[in-house]
Design a protein around this motif. Structure first.
Motif, PDB file in Angstrom:
ATOM      1  N   THR A   3      -6.959   3.125  -1.959  1.00 39.83           N
ATOM      2  CA  THR A   3      -8.350   2.749  -1.675  1.00 39.83           C
ATOM      3  C   THR A   3      -8.801   1.490  -2.407  1.00 39.83           C
ATOM      4  OG1 THR A   3      -9.216   4.149  -3.465  1.00 39.83           O
ATOM      5  CG2 THR A   3      -8.959   5.161  -1.278  1.00 39.83           C
ATOM      6  N   ASP A  31       0.904   3.799   1.860  1.00 38.19           N
ATOM      7  CA  ASP A  31       1.354   4.229   3.183  1.00 38.19           C
ATOM      8  C   ASP A  31       2.267   3.210   3.862  1.00 38.19           C
ATOM      9  OD1 ASP A  31      -0.379   2.218   3.905  1.00 38.19           O
ATOM     10  OD2 ASP A  31      -1.817   3.520   4.925  1.00 38.19           O
ATOM     11  N   SER A  84       0.836  -1.198   0.000  1.00 34.32           N
ATOM     12  CA  SER A  84       0.000   0.000   0.000  1.00 34.32           C
ATOM     13  C   SER A  84       0.872   1.249   0.000  1.00 34.32           C
ATOM     14  CB  SER A  84      -0.930   0.002   1.210  1.00 34.32           C
ATOM     15  OG  SER A  84      -0.179   0.037   2.413  1.00 34.32           O
ATOM     16  N   ASN A  96      -1.872   8.663 -11.678  1.00 36.40           N
ATOM     17  CA  ASN A  96      -3.043   9.425 -11.241  1.00 36.40           C
ATOM     18  C   ASN A  96      -4.239   8.539 -10.915  1.00 36.40           C
ATOM     19  OD1 ASN A  96      -4.003   8.635 -13.733  1.00 36.40           O
ATOM     20  ND2 ASN A  96      -3.985  10.685 -14.641  1.00 36.40           N
ATOM     21  N   GLY A  97      -4.085   7.221 -11.110  1.00 37.60           N
ATOM     22  CA  GLY A  97      -5.113   6.278 -10.725  1.00 37.60           C
ATOM     23  C   GLY A  97      -6.291   6.153 -11.668  1.00 37.60           C
ATOM     24  N   SER A 149      -4.044   0.965  -6.028  1.00 40.41           N
ATOM     25  CA  SER A 149      -4.231   2.308  -6.564  1.00 40.41           C
ATOM     26  C   SER A 149      -3.347   3.294  -5.817  1.00 40.41           C
ATOM     27  CB  SER A 149      -5.699   2.729  -6.453  1.00 40.41           C
ATOM     28  OG  SER A 149      -6.097   2.801  -5.092  1.00 40.41           O
ATOM     29  N   PRO A 150      -2.955   4.410  -6.462  1.00 36.90           N
ATOM     30  CA  PRO A 150      -2.055   5.373  -5.814  1.00 36.90           C
ATOM     31  C   PRO A 150      -2.595   5.949  -4.512  1.00 36.90           C
ATOM     32  CG  PRO A 150      -2.161   5.774  -8.174  1.00 36.90           C
ATOM     33  CD  PRO A 150      -3.210   4.748  -7.876  1.00 36.90           C
ATOM     34  N   ASP A 151      -3.930   6.033  -4.369  1.00 35.22           N
ATOM     35  CA  ASP A 151      -4.494   6.559  -3.126  1.00 35.22           C
ATOM     36  C   ASP A 151      -4.738   5.473  -2.087  1.00 35.22           C
ATOM     37  OD1 ASP A 151      -6.687   5.224  -4.137  1.00 35.22           O
ATOM     38  OD2 ASP A 151      -7.952   6.998  -4.344  1.00 35.22           O
TER      39      ASP A 151
END
Length: 399
Positions: free
Chosen positions: A181, A132, A130, A226-227, A177-179
Motif C-alpha cells: 500500500t 504481488d 510490489s 511486518n511493515g 511496504s509488505p502489504d
C-alpha cells in the motif's frame, strides 16, 4: 539429528574489491567471497534463495551467482551503468536500473536473457517490486538545473510506465511496504544542505501522502517484514551546512528508525562510516547495514536498536541482499560435521570458509565494455560521481 531449516545468507557487494562477501546470518561470519564484474553496486536474492543477482556498474552486466555453490554461473549484459536490482516475487524476472541509459532491463531468469527494456526518467538509481509482482517502482535521481526526482511506476504485464510520481531532489533509495500500500522514497536533497527526507507514496493514488524528516545525506531504506518500521541509512546524522569538505574517513553514520504508523523517526543507531544500504532479515530481528567508508557491515538488533556485531567485508561495500530462510534437513555425522541439504537441490551445499569463486568465463569478460564518464554526455565528471555513486563516493574520491 535433523533440523527444520537454515538461517539465510547476506550478500554484500564490495564496489572496490569486485567481489561479493557471503555472510552466514546464524554466525555473522563471512563464509565465502565470490569474484564478480567490475565495481559491483547492487545485490538481490531470488525468493527461493538459489540465485543472487549482482549488478556490475563498470561492466554493464549482471553476475548470476549460484547460491548453493557460491559461483558465478552466468553473466547478463544490460544497459549502461547498472545499479539497482530487484527480483519479482515469483522469481521469474529480474529488474535492473541502468543509470546512464535511463532504462530498466527486464531479465527472464529461466534463460538469463534481457526480454524487454523500459525507458524511464533521468538517472534511474534504485528499483523495487510490489509484493504481488504487478508493479515495479524505479526511482530517478534528477539532473541539473532543478535535480527534480521522481518515481516511474511500471506495469509488469505490459512493461509500460503507467504513472510518474514527483518526490523531492536527488532521491536514492526506495522500498515497498509488505502489504503493497505504500512506497518509501529516500530524498538526499543534495548540495548545498543535504537535508534528508523520506516521501511516503500511497500506491492506490500514486500521491505523496506524507514526508518524514531524517538525517542529512540519506541513501537507502528497508522496511521490516511486518511493515511497522523503516530503516534509513544516514551518512551525516549531525547535519551539514554545505560549507567546507566532509571527512569521508572518520565520520560516523547512523540508521534512522521510522515508526511507519506515525511517520516519524523514533530512534537513531550509530553504525560505521558512511552507511550506504540496509536490509532486514526475514524474521525482522536484525538489520544489516553496509558501511562504505569502514569496509564493514553493522548488524543491528531490532529489539534494542543497538549494533550487536560488526563484520569486516571487502572494500567500499555498497549493497546488501538477504535470502530467505531455507527449508532443509541436516544430518550430523559422528565427528560433528553437518551436511546441509536444502530441499531445492540434489547436491550438498558447500560454503567453504573464505572460498573464492571465479567471476565468469574468459570469453564473456572479453565482450564486456567498460563505460566511461562520457556515457552521460551532458554531465561532467564531478556530477557523475555525485548523482550516480552518490555524494559519499564523490567526497571520498575528492579527499
Amino acid at each position: 539429528m535433523s533440523v527444520a531449516g537454515a538461517s539465510p545468507f547476506a550478500y554484500i557487494a564490495n564496489l572496490e574489491s569486485n567481489s561479493v562477501s557471503v555472510i552466514d546470518t546464524a554466525t555473522d561470519t563471512v563464509t565465502a567471497t565470490v569474484n564478480v564484474g567490475i565495481e559491483p553496486s547492487g545485490a538481490a536474492v531470488s525468493p527461493d534463495g538459489t540465485r543472487v543477482y549482482v549488478t556490475n556498474c563498470m561492466s554493464n552486466s549482471v553476475s548470476v551467482i549460484d547460491a548453493v555453490k557460491n559461483q558465478v554461473i552466468d553473466t547478463v549484459y544490460v544497459g549502461s551503468y547498472p545499479w539497482g536490482v530487484a527480483v519479482s516475487p515469483d522469481g521469474t524476472k529480474v529488474y535492473v536500473a541502468n543509470t546512464a541509459s535511463n532504462t530498466i532491463s527486464v531479465i527472464d531468469t529461466a534463460t538469463n536473457n534481457v526480454t524487454a527494456t523500459v525507458k524511464v526518467g533521468n538517472l534511474p538509481y534504485k528499483i523495487a517490486v510490489s509484493p504481488d509482482g504487478k508493479k515495479v517502482y524505479a526511482v530517478t535521481s534528477g539532473i541539473p538545473p532543478d535535480y527534480q526526482g521522481n518515481v516511474s511506476v511500471i506495469d509488469t504485464a505490459t512493461n509500460n510506465v503507467t504513472a510518474t510520481v514527483n518526490v523531492e531532489k536527488n532521491p536514492h533509495g526506495i522500498a515497498v511496504s509488505p502489504d503493497g500500500t505504500k512506497v518509501y522514497v529516500v530524498n538526499s536533497n543534495s548540495y548545498p544542505y543535504y537535508k534528508g527526507t523520506v516521501s511516503v507514496i500511497d500506491t492506490a493514488t500514486n500521491n505523496v501522502k506524507a514526508t518524514v524528516n531524517v538525517g542529512n545525506l540519506p541513501h537507502e531504506i528497508a522496511v521490516s517484514p511486518n511493515g511497522t518500521r523503516a530503516y534509513v541509512a544516514i551518512d551525516i546524522p549531525g547535519g551539514y551546512s554545505g560549507k567546507g569538505n566532509i571527512d569521508a574517513t572518520s565520520h560516523t553514520g547512523a540508521v534512522d528508525v521510522i515508526d511507519t504508523t506515525k511517520n516519524e523517526v523514533i530512534a537513531r543507531v550509530s553504525v560505521g562510516n558512511y552507511p550506504y544500504e540496509v536490509a532486514v532479515t526475514p524474521d525482522g530481528n536484525e538489520v544489516y547495514v553496509v558501511n562504505y567508508g569502514s569496509n564493514t557491515t553493522s548488524i543491528i538488533d531490532t529489539a534494542t536498536n543497538k549494533v550487536n556485531t560488526t563484520v569486516p567485508v571487502g572494500r567500499s561495500p555498497t549493497a546488501v541482499g538477504i535470502g530467505p530462510v531455507i527449508k532443509s534437513s541436516s544430518t550430523i555425522g559422528l565427528n560433528g560435521t553437518s551436511f546441509l541439504n536444502p530441499v531445492y537441490q540434489t547436491e550438498n551445499q558447500t560454503n567453504d570458509t573464505r572460498m573464492t569463486a571465479n567471476g565468469g568465463t574468459a570469453d564473456k569478460q572479453k565482450r564486456e565494455s567498460v563505460p566511461t564518464q562520457a556515457s552521460i554526455p551532458f554531465l561532467n565528471s564531478i556530477w557523475v560521481l555525485v548523482a550516480v555513486l552518490g555524494a559519499v563516493a564523490f567526497v571520498k574520491k575528492k579527499n
